[in-house]
Design an enzyme around this catalytic site. Sequence first.
Site, short mmCIF file in Angstrom:
data_model
loop_
_atom_site.label_atom_id
_atom_site.label_comp_id
_atom_site.label_asym_id
_atom_site.label_seq_id
_atom_site.Cartn_x
_atom_site.Cartn_y
_atom_site.Cartn_z
N HIS A 128 -21.21 21.58 14.67
CA HIS A 128 -21.53 20.34 13.94
C HIS A 128 -21.61 19.17 14.94
O HIS A 128 -22.47 18.30 14.81
CB HIS A 128 -20.43 20.01 12.92
CG HIS A 128 -20.59 20.70 11.59
ND1 HIS A 128 -21.75 20.65 10.84
CD2 HIS A 128 -19.71 21.43 10.85
CE1 HIS A 128 -21.59 21.33 9.71
NE2 HIS A 128 -20.36 21.82 9.69
N HIS B 62 -17.94 26.92 14.52
CA HIS B 62 -18.71 26.21 13.48
C HIS B 62 -18.49 24.70 13.63
O HIS B 62 -19.45 23.91 13.59
CB HIS B 62 -18.23 26.70 12.10
CG HIS B 62 -18.87 26.05 10.93
ND1 HIS B 62 -19.91 26.64 10.22
CD2 HIS B 62 -18.63 24.87 10.31
CE1 HIS B 62 -20.27 25.84 9.23
NE2 HIS B 62 -19.52 24.76 9.25
N GLU B 63 -17.25 24.29 13.84
CA GLU B 63 -16.94 22.86 13.96
C GLU B 63 -17.57 22.25 15.21
O GLU B 63 -18.16 21.17 15.16
CB GLU B 63 -15.43 22.66 13.98
CG GLU B 63 -14.77 22.89 12.64
CD GLU B 63 -15.43 22.06 11.56
OE1 GLU B 63 -15.45 20.83 11.67
OE2 GLU B 63 -15.96 22.65 10.60
ZN LIG Z 1 -19.57 22.99 8.21
#
Ligand SMILES: [Zn+2]
Length: 280
Positions: A140, A136-137
């Site tokens: 981003h 997820h990171e």
């Molecule tokens: Zn997030």
Amino acid sequence: MSLNLKLLTRFIRTLVPLAGGLALAGCATSPTGENTLLLNSPTQMNALGQKSFEQVKANTAIETNPGINRYVRCVSEALLDRLPARYGIQPQQWEILVFRNEAVNAFAVPGGKIGVYTGMLDMVENQDQLASVIGHEISHVLAQHSNARLSQQQLTSAGLSAANLLLTNRVEAGTQQALMSAMGLGAQYGVILPYSRAHEREADVLGQELMADAGFDPREAASLWRKMASEGGSTPPEFLSTHPAPTNRVTLLNERVQKLLPIYLEARDAGRAPRCEAQR
Ligand SMILES: [Zn+2]
């Protein structure tokens, strides 16, 4: 089309217009098709990401336990190995650090930096849940969300040019806060800028695809977010303050599992079967 090809195509669609329009910087399309305003070049963002990472390093104890570091590196590198080559960052160029801090937190910033707090390692139950956080990171970063966040702030504040932010000594405290909060690192500065719903959804979708393609069980993404939401009671994990949960997050992640399970099984068959062991 394989997942990797699909990801690659998406990134080319994002990066090619960007590369052509850097001098003017402006509207771009994110990996999942959102219109986004990007005022800073990738080179500027990498430099700003590195600068913000140095700030965290200067203010937070670094965990040196080799077993813990091996665990986080094992998961991170399995994910980084599956990034589309056209993104231009080799897996070995990423710096991966564990910070000794009880807060349930993790982050990645442009310039190839990943930080995981020991509090997050206490929260996750297995390598797959850790992969969902780190995936997820990383997503981003790939979708340039900190650039979009910073650009929004730059629209309303004249002092926030990238050149200004890169000056180490002459930057005012408020400017520093703006940079750290755009990077998702504002908690220490008392400035929390949550990612938008659109950014969260995009990081969820891309991150879950990345984890499945790396051979991590995509079903664990929903399990992790469900666990995170139920922990802490009145003091929810710090991670949730910058990564607010869209109400349908768990539903979305569960729905997408059907599409991702074949990709996960294919990855396992192809030998991408990470066995990262949590060690203390
Ligand atoms: Zn997030």
